[in-house]
Design a protein around this motif. Structure first.
Motif, PDB file in Angstrom:
ATOM      1  N   GLN A  25       0.848  -1.185   0.000  1.00  0.00           N
ATOM      2  CA  GLN A  25       0.000   0.000   0.000  1.00  0.00           C
ATOM      3  C   GLN A  25       0.884   1.235   0.000  1.00  0.00           C
ATOM      4  N   ALA A  26       0.658   2.166  -0.919  1.00  0.00           N
ATOM      5  CA  ALA A  26       1.521   3.332  -1.059  1.00  0.00           C
ATOM      6  C   ALA A  26       1.331   4.356   0.047  1.00  0.00           C
ATOM      7  N   VAL A  27       0.097   4.561   0.511  1.00  0.00           N
ATOM      8  CA  VAL A  27      -0.191   5.628   1.473  1.00  0.00           C
ATOM      9  C   VAL A  27      -1.067   5.100   2.602  1.00  0.00           C
ATOM     10  N   SER A  28      -0.755   5.531   3.817  1.00  0.00           N
ATOM     11  CA  SER A  28      -1.635   5.297   4.961  1.00  0.00           C
ATOM     12  C   SER A  28      -1.705   6.584   5.762  1.00  0.00           C
ATOM     13  N   ILE A  29      -2.868   6.826   6.353  1.00  0.00           N
ATOM     14  CA  ILE A  29      -3.125   8.051   7.112  1.00  0.00           C
ATOM     15  C   ILE A  29      -3.557   7.650   8.519  1.00  0.00           C
ATOM     16  N   HIS A  30      -2.948   8.247   9.536  1.00  0.00           N
ATOM     17  CA  HIS A  30      -3.298   7.973  10.929  1.00  0.00           C
ATOM     18  C   HIS A  30      -3.503   9.316  11.623  1.00  0.00           C
ATOM     19  N   GLY A  90     -11.069   5.541  11.357  1.00  0.00           N
ATOM     20  CA  GLY A  90     -11.690   4.451  12.107  1.00  0.00           C
ATOM     21  C   GLY A  90     -11.266   4.443  13.567  1.00  0.00           C
ATOM     22  N   ARG A  91     -11.757   3.467  14.294  1.00  0.00           N
ATOM     23  CA  ARG A  91     -11.461   3.351  15.720  1.00  0.00           C
ATOM     24  C   ARG A  91      -9.986   3.097  16.008  1.00  0.00           C
ATOM     25  N   GLU A  95      -6.969   1.214   2.192  1.00  0.00           N
ATOM     26  CA  GLU A  95      -6.205  -0.004   2.461  1.00  0.00           C
ATOM     27  C   GLU A  95      -6.439  -1.035   1.362  1.00  0.00           C
ATOM     28  N   GLY A  96      -5.360  -1.712   0.990  1.00  0.00           N
ATOM     29  CA  GLY A  96      -5.457  -2.759  -0.019  1.00  0.00           C
ATOM     30  C   GLY A  96      -5.638  -2.252  -1.438  1.00  0.00           C
ATOM     31  N   ARG A  97      -5.506  -0.965  -1.654  1.00  0.00           N
ATOM     32  CA  ARG A  97      -5.683  -0.400  -2.999  1.00  0.00           C
ATOM     33  C   ARG A  97      -4.340   0.145  -3.485  1.00  0.00           C
ATOM     34  N   GLU A  98      -3.442  -0.755  -3.832  1.00  0.00           N
ATOM     35  CA  GLU A  98      -2.065  -0.403  -4.170  1.00  0.00           C
ATOM     36  C   GLU A  98      -1.974   0.552  -5.359  1.00  0.00           C
ATOM     37  N   ARG A  99      -2.826   0.409  -6.331  1.00  0.00           N
ATOM     38  CA  ARG A  99      -2.744   1.229  -7.552  1.00  0.00           C
ATOM     39  C   ARG A  99      -3.497   2.543  -7.434  1.00  0.00           C
TER      40      ARG A  99
END
Length: 126
Positions: A2-7, A48-49, A57-61
């Motif tokens: 996964q290229a990007v994650s946001i927290h 999310g919680r 999530e899980g959307r690599e492209r």
């Protein structure tokens, strides 16, 4: 990968910013040029919680090399929490963080810490 994650963490209340709306848009062309800025929606989700933005999530492209904006709907989040000191208009209605992806094979983790009065965002490691 996964290229990007946001927290997103609400440090004013010591909790993750559950329910905050987050939009991600991509620049079409070069931001700041004479042609003007045009933005294409990439993803919209909520925190999310676990503090992580859903919907990416899980959307690599979903992400490629380019310039993106993270748009955090800060005031709506604090209004929903019933924050008593939030003025009208809010100091931060929608906070924008512009970032670039130079290598889509790498992971770009964007941890955000915020209050109604400011935020911090950087490229982290997750």
């Amino acid at each position: 990968m996964q290229a990007v994650s946001i927290h997103v963490v609400d440090v004013a209340n010591g909790v993750v910013a559950t329910g905050m709306r987050v939009d991600i848009v991509r620049a079409d062309g070069a931001p700041g040029t004479a042609e003007g800025e045009r933005w294409t929606p990439v993803a919209t989700g909520k925190v999310g919680r676990n503090g992580v933005m859903d919907g990416i999530e899980g959307r690599e492209r979903l992400f490629d090399v380019g310039v993106y904006e993270l748009r955090l709907h800060v005031a709506d989040y604090y209004r929903a929490r019933g924050t008593p000191s939030l003025p009208q208009p809010a100091f931060m209605e929608v906070q924008v963080f512009r970032f670039g992806i130079a290598d889509a094979s790498q992971h770009y983790h964007l941890p955000v810490k915020l209050t109604p009065w400011g935020l911090s965002c950087f490229r982290g490691a997750a």
